[in-house]
Design a protein around this motif. Structure first.
Motif, PDB file in Angstrom:
ATOM      1  N   ALA A  78       0.818  -1.216   0.000  1.00 15.01           N
ATOM      2  CA  ALA A  78       0.000   0.000   0.000  1.00 15.01           C
ATOM      3  C   ALA A  78       0.849   1.263   0.000  1.00 15.01           C
ATOM      4  O   ALA A  78       0.330   2.366   0.229  1.00 15.01           O
ATOM      5  N   THR A  79       2.137   1.120  -0.266  1.00 21.71           N
ATOM      6  CA  THR A  79       3.024   2.281  -0.261  1.00 21.71           C
ATOM      7  C   THR A  79       2.691   3.203  -1.432  1.00 21.71           C
ATOM      8  O   THR A  79       2.636   2.750  -2.581  1.00 21.71           O
ATOM      9  N   PRO A  80       2.460   4.494  -1.201  1.00 20.64           N
ATOM     10  CA  PRO A  80       2.218   5.410  -2.324  1.00 20.64           C
ATOM     11  C   PRO A  80       3.378   5.377  -3.313  1.00 20.64           C
ATOM     12  O   PRO A  80       4.542   5.286  -2.930  1.00 20.64           O
ATOM     13  N   GLU A  81       3.050   5.445  -4.598  1.00 15.29           N
ATOM     14  CA  GLU A  81       4.066   5.345  -5.645  1.00 15.29           C
ATOM     15  C   GLU A  81       5.145   6.407  -5.496  1.00 15.29           C
ATOM     16  O   GLU A  81       6.334   6.155  -5.737  1.00 15.29           O
ATOM     17  N   ILE A  82       4.764   7.611  -5.074  1.00 13.90           N
ATOM     18  CA  ILE A  82       5.758   8.682  -4.957  1.00 13.90           C
ATOM     19  C   ILE A  82       6.753   8.381  -3.843  1.00 13.90           C
ATOM     20  O   ILE A  82       7.928   8.752  -3.925  1.00 13.90           O
ATOM     21  N   ILE A  83       6.305   7.673  -2.806  1.00 11.87           N
ATOM     22  CA  ILE A  83       7.217   7.270  -1.730  1.00 11.87           C
ATOM     23  C   ILE A  83       8.184   6.214  -2.246  1.00 11.87           C
ATOM     24  O   ILE A  83       9.402   6.285  -2.027  1.00 11.87           O
ATOM     25  N   LYS A  84       7.658   5.228  -2.972  1.00 13.18           N
ATOM     26  CA  LYS A  84       8.527   4.169  -3.515  1.00 13.18           C
ATOM     27  C   LYS A  84       9.550   4.748  -4.490  1.00 13.18           C
ATOM     28  O   LYS A  84      10.691   4.270  -4.569  1.00 13.18           O
ATOM     29  N   ALA A  85       9.162   5.781  -5.233  1.00 19.67           N
ATOM     30  CA  ALA A  85      10.058   6.359  -6.234  1.00 19.67           C
ATOM     31  C   ALA A  85      11.186   7.168  -5.614  1.00 19.67           C
ATOM     32  O   ALA A  85      12.252   7.325  -6.225  1.00 19.67           O
ATOM     33  N   THR A  86      10.981   7.671  -4.404  1.00 18.01           N
ATOM     34  CA  THR A  86      11.973   8.568  -3.802  1.00 18.01           C
ATOM     35  C   THR A  86      12.654   7.979  -2.574  1.00 18.01           C
ATOM     36  O   THR A  86      13.617   8.572  -2.074  1.00 18.01           O
ATOM     37  N   ALA A  87      12.203   6.831  -2.070  1.00 13.57           N
ATOM     38  CA  ALA A  87      12.787   6.244  -0.863  1.00 13.57           C
ATOM     39  C   ALA A  87      14.243   5.875  -1.106  1.00 13.57           C
ATOM     40  O   ALA A  87      14.618   5.423  -2.197  1.00 13.57           O
ATOM     41  N   GLN A  88      15.066   6.054  -0.077  1.00 11.09           N
ATOM     42  CA  GLN A  88      16.506   5.858  -0.202  1.00 11.09           C
ATOM     43  C   GLN A  88      16.990   4.497   0.293  1.00 11.09           C
ATOM     44  O   GLN A  88      18.169   4.197   0.227  1.00 11.09           O
ATOM     45  N   GLY A  89      16.101   3.667   0.837  1.00 12.16           N
ATOM     46  CA  GLY A  89      16.523   2.369   1.322  1.00 12.16           C
ATOM     47  C   GLY A  89      17.176   2.397   2.686  1.00 12.16           C
ATOM     48  O   GLY A  89      17.844   1.440   3.079  1.00 12.16           O
ATOM     49  N   ASP A  90      17.002   3.487   3.409  1.00 17.62           N
ATOM     50  CA  ASP A  90      17.602   3.622   4.725  1.00 17.62           C
ATOM     51  C   ASP A  90      16.547   3.448   5.813  1.00 17.62           C
ATOM     52  O   ASP A  90      15.430   2.981   5.562  1.00 17.62           O
ATOM     53  N   GLU A  91      16.901   3.846   7.046  1.00 17.73           N
ATOM     54  CA  GLU A  91      15.975   3.676   8.159  1.00 17.73           C
ATOM     55  C   GLU A  91      14.680   4.462   7.959  1.00 17.73           C
ATOM     56  O   GLU A  91      13.609   3.996   8.329  1.00 17.73           O
ATOM     57  N   GLN A  92      14.787   5.656   7.355  1.00 14.64           N
ATOM     58  CA  GLN A  92      13.583   6.461   7.136  1.00 14.64           C
ATOM     59  C   GLN A  92      12.641   5.776   6.152  1.00 14.64           C
ATOM     60  O   GLN A  92      11.421   5.783   6.319  1.00 14.64           O
ATOM     61  N   ALA A  93      13.203   5.182   5.109  1.00 10.72           N
ATOM     62  CA  ALA A  93      12.373   4.464   4.148  1.00 10.72           C
ATOM     63  C   ALA A  93      11.707   3.270   4.816  1.00 10.72           C
ATOM     64  O   ALA A  93      10.530   2.972   4.564  1.00 10.72           O
ATOM     65  N   LEU A  94      12.446   2.586   5.678  1.00  9.95           N
ATOM     66  CA  LEU A  94      11.886   1.438   6.384  1.00  9.95           C
ATOM     67  C   LEU A  94      10.720   1.853   7.268  1.00  9.95           C
ATOM     68  O   LEU A  94       9.665   1.205   7.273  1.00  9.95           O
ATOM     69  N   LEU A  95      10.884   2.937   8.011  1.00 15.40           N
ATOM     70  CA  LEU A  95       9.789   3.425   8.857  1.00 15.40           C
ATOM     71  C   LEU A  95       8.565   3.773   8.020  1.00 15.40           C
ATOM     72  O   LEU A  95       7.423   3.505   8.430  1.00 15.40           O
ATOM     73  N   ALA A  96       8.783   4.364   6.845  1.00 19.29           N
ATOM     74  CA  ALA A  96       7.663   4.724   5.975  1.00 19.29           C
ATOM     75  C   ALA A  96       6.930   3.482   5.488  1.00 19.29           C
ATOM     76  O   ALA A  96       5.691   3.440   5.467  1.00 19.29           O
ATOM     77  N   LEU A  97       7.665   2.449   5.090  1.00 20.30           N
ATOM     78  CA  LEU A  97       7.031   1.219   4.628  1.00 20.30           C
ATOM     79  C   LEU A  97       6.224   0.563   5.739  1.00 20.30           C
ATOM     80  O   LEU A  97       5.104   0.082   5.516  1.00 20.30           O
ATOM     81  N   VAL A  98       6.777   0.544   6.921  1.00 17.81           N
ATOM     82  CA  VAL A  98       6.054  -0.033   8.068  1.00 17.81           C
ATOM     83  C   VAL A  98       4.780   0.751   8.341  1.00 17.81           C
ATOM     84  O   VAL A  98       3.711   0.180   8.582  1.00 17.81           O
ATOM     85  N   ARG A  99       4.865   2.064   8.245  1.00 22.31           N
ATOM     86  CA  ARG A  99       3.718   2.921   8.562  1.00 22.31           C
ATOM     87  C   ARG A  99       2.625   2.794   7.503  1.00 22.31           C
ATOM     88  O   ARG A  99       1.448   2.564   7.828  1.00 22.31           O
TER      89      ARG A  99
END
Length: 268
Positions: free
Chosen positions: A111-132
């Motif tokens: 359910a991750t928004p496409e814009i988040i997937k396109a800009t996520a860096q693969g770090d801890e912040q991206a992980l928190l976003a995916l979990v959320r």
């Protein structure tokens, strides 16, 4: 100093040697000593003093002079000891907590928004976003969970400054209310006793009527997300529960997958 040690290791080794007496189980120091050590060693001063301590806690091995002072079956950790104060404590050697790749993986519709997937860096912040965005805390704990705050920076009595990656509040079908501190670990970072202790101390002091359930989230090598529910027992971080999830398009979840999940639920 041992050859090949980086600047942070050399600095901490100097501080330890300055204070340590044979047989000590605690070595206390203050943050300003980091640059005192840098000056004494002819090294560049540390611009971010907190980062130096964080790096040794979670990313970099202790300098050899500290490792050599630990008896068999024991190891050193760094704890907060008040505002801008730290203690290097000797504790029983910790069990290393890493994702168990032998566990089954549960596919979850992404359910991750496409814009988040396109800009996520693969770090801890991206992980928190995916979990959320994918409500993995709800799925993992079986609660209705809500993100309260990211990067909560606060202080805990007897510890000093603490930062929690994300804090959730939750309620279950019995009406019990939970406070859930979440650690996000990426790369080579390890789940450590100090962050779990700090997270639990903050929750106990700030939300004393809520049940604290610490959680750690990690990326595993094959792209799965590993979640751990943690506790402290006998001076060790212990895993109450571990589960692995993979975010996929809905079309990739087959009837066979769904049948296997039904069997798993029947066995609970």
């Amino acid at each position: 100093m041992a050859g090949g040690e980086n600047r942070y290791q050399q600095i901490l080794g100097w501080i330890f040697t300055k204070h340590y007496t044979d047989g000590d189980t605690r070595v206390e120091f203050v943050r300003d000593e980091l640059n005192e050590a840098a000056d004494a060693l002819g090294l560049d001063r540390v611009a971010n003093l907190g980062d130096a301590v964080y790096a040794i806690r979670y990313r970099t091995p202790f300098p050899q002079v500290i490792l050599d002072a630990a008896p068999d079956g024991m190891e050193w950790i760094i704890r907060g000891n008040g505002r801008s104060k730290y203690a290097i404590d000797l504790i029983p050697a910790q069990v290393r907590i890493k994702p168990n790749l032998a566990l089954t993986v549960t596919k979850v519709p992404d359910a991750t928004p496409e814009i988040i997937k396109a800009t996520a860096q693969g770090d801890e912040q991206a992980l928190l976003a995916l979990v959320r965005y994918n409500r993995l805390i709800d799925i993992f704990l079986g609660t209705a969970s809500y993100s309260l705050q990211n990067h909560l920076r606060t202080t805990a009595q007897g510890i000093g400054q603490v930062e929690i990656d994300e804090v959730y509040v939750a309620v279950d079908h019995f009406g019990r209310q939970f406070i859930i501190p979440v650690q996000a670990k990426g790369g080579s970072d390890e789940i450590g006793i100090t962050q779990t202790e700090q997270d639990m101390a903050v929750c106990e002091q700030k939300w004393p009527t809520m049940i604290c359930r610490p959680v750690s989230a990690q990326f595993a090598d094959d792209g799965r997300i590993a979640l751990f529910e943690l506790t402290l027992q006998d001076e060790q971080v212990r895993v109450r529960r571990e589960a692995h999830y993979k975010l996929v398009p809905s079309a990739d979840i087959t009837a066979k997958d769904l049948a296997s999940y039904e069997l798993s639920a029947d066995g609970v």
